[in-house]
Design a protein around this motif. Structure first.
Motif, short mmCIF file in Angstrom:
data_model
loop_
_atom_site.label_atom_id
_atom_site.label_comp_id
_atom_site.label_asym_id
_atom_site.label_seq_id
_atom_site.Cartn_x
_atom_site.Cartn_y
_atom_site.Cartn_z
N PHE A 75 42.40 3.64 50.63
CA PHE A 75 41.41 3.28 49.62
C PHE A 75 40.10 3.98 49.92
N GLU A 79 36.86 2.94 45.59
CA GLU A 79 37.91 1.98 45.24
C GLU A 79 37.66 0.63 45.92
N LEU A 101 42.22 0.64 38.81
CA LEU A 101 42.36 1.61 39.90
C LEU A 101 43.57 2.49 39.66
N CYS A 174 34.02 1.36 37.67
CA CYS A 174 33.40 0.91 38.89
C CYS A 174 32.21 0.06 38.50
#
Length: 324
Positions: A75, A79, A101, A174
């Motif tokens: 990750f 993320e 994601l 995000c």
DNA sequence: AAGCCAGGCAACCGCAGAGTA
DNA sequence: ATACTCTGCGGTTGCCTGGCT
């Protein structure tokens, strides 16, 4: 052991097969999906193609064989931030979080989160010797919210409809800041609210010393220590935008913040994690309405630093009358 | 070299909701 | 309306691996 034996017995009896998948099985599964698409999982078994349940086939496809997966890639910091943010908003809705994601499955997100929780727990347990280290955790509630029950809860921005919520989230993969804000990010002075007592503040002072290194300053003298001092690496920088300050607080600016935190906070890491959550620090327009934005929401705070029973070790401070 | 431990990951289980006969 | 099947989800377990002692 028992499970494995049972698994082998079933296998020998030609019943349902369990356990790790073989390359040949994967191939059969891939061929099935090529022909019929990712559905009719149960028919794979009924047709005698594989001795796996439909569920098992689906899981294998979704978690391992799907072509768009980021297999073997850790990750990224981005993320990680997204997961933390979304978990604070949605809770343990891993499938939902995974949709934000690309290339990640709900299982990935779930595993990532539980590893992270374990790691944080371990960090806190190592740093809080004696009683807490031996006390087993009873349930997840205990893990999450020991001392926050009286703290007014901060809610994620309200949406008038799920459609709105979803479209917002999609446009903001995000979510920090969560909502489009055409304005430059406001500089927010890092202030301690006057209503916030020293004792309350102290409850958030995480002592990362080991039992050996633990401070030996007598209580009396502790009361003379100037108001919270931060180690240099955790000092808020007022010249940075809010988000960066938040990063300092939560450590998210650094992809390996937990590592660094663990390594560097050998001293007494005092995390000023409380003050900024008490007031909305920015606002934005959503469909003509003004919505407040919080720098940190309480849930993510709790989740980022599950205090477990760190409060067991907070010694009662001298009363103000004892302050010299 | 052997044992231990933590982290990462794959897979299973139980449950719930949707669809269908 | 009911029973059944399928699908999806979240929690949990267990295996494997690498690092450390």
């Amino acid at each position: 052991m028992e499970g494995r034996r049972r698994m082998l017995q079933r296998d020998e009896m030609g019943e349902i097969k369990k356990g790790p998948w073989k390359a040949e099985e994967d191939e059969v599964l891939i061929n099935h999906v090529k022909k019929y698409g990712p559905r009719d999982w149960s028919s794979i078994r009924s047709k005698g193609l594989l001795r796996r349940t439909g569920k098992s086939c689906r899981l294998r496809w979704v978690n391992k064989l799907r072509p768009d997966l980021k297999t073997g890639v850790k990750f990224s910091a981005e993320e990680e931030r997204t997961v933390i943010d979304l978990q604070a908003q949605f809770g343990n809705k891993w499938a939902r979080i995974a949709t934000y994601l690309p290339g990640r499955t709900d299982n990935d997100v779930k595993n990532f989160w539980s590893s992270r929780q374990k790691r944080l727990t371990r960090m806190l347990q190592t740093s809080t010797p004696s009683s807490s280290s031996t006390k087993p955790l009873k349930n997840t509630e205990e893990l999450q919210t020991p001392a926050f029950h009286d703290v007014p809860s901060m809610e994620a921005p309200k949406f008038s409809s799920s459609t709105e919520e979803e479209s917002m989230a999609k446009s903001q993969p995000c979510l920090s800041p969560r909502i489009d804000n055409p304005e430059p990010i406001k500089m927010v002075p890092f202030m301690y609210p006057t209503t916030f007592s020293y004792q309350q503040y102290n409850a958030f002072q995480l002592d990362y010393t080991t039992s050996e290194k633990k401070s030996t300053i007598p209580e009396q003298q502790q009361s003379q220590i100037p108001f919270p001092q931060l180690p240099p690496q955790l000092q808020p920088d007022f010249s940075l935008p809010l988000e960066s300050q938040e990063d300092i607080i939560t450590g998210l600016g650094d992809p390996n913040y937990l590592d660094e935190f663990e390594k560097n906070s050998g001293g007494c890491a005092q995390l000023p994690i409380v003050p900024s959550i008490f007031e909305p620090d920015r606002s934005c327009q959503i469909d003509g309405r003004t919505e407040s934005q919080y720098a940190v929401d309480i849930d993510s705070l709790i989740d980022d630093f599950p205090p477990i029973d760190i409060f067991d070790h907070i010694e009662p401070l001298p009363s103000p009358s004892e302050w010299s």
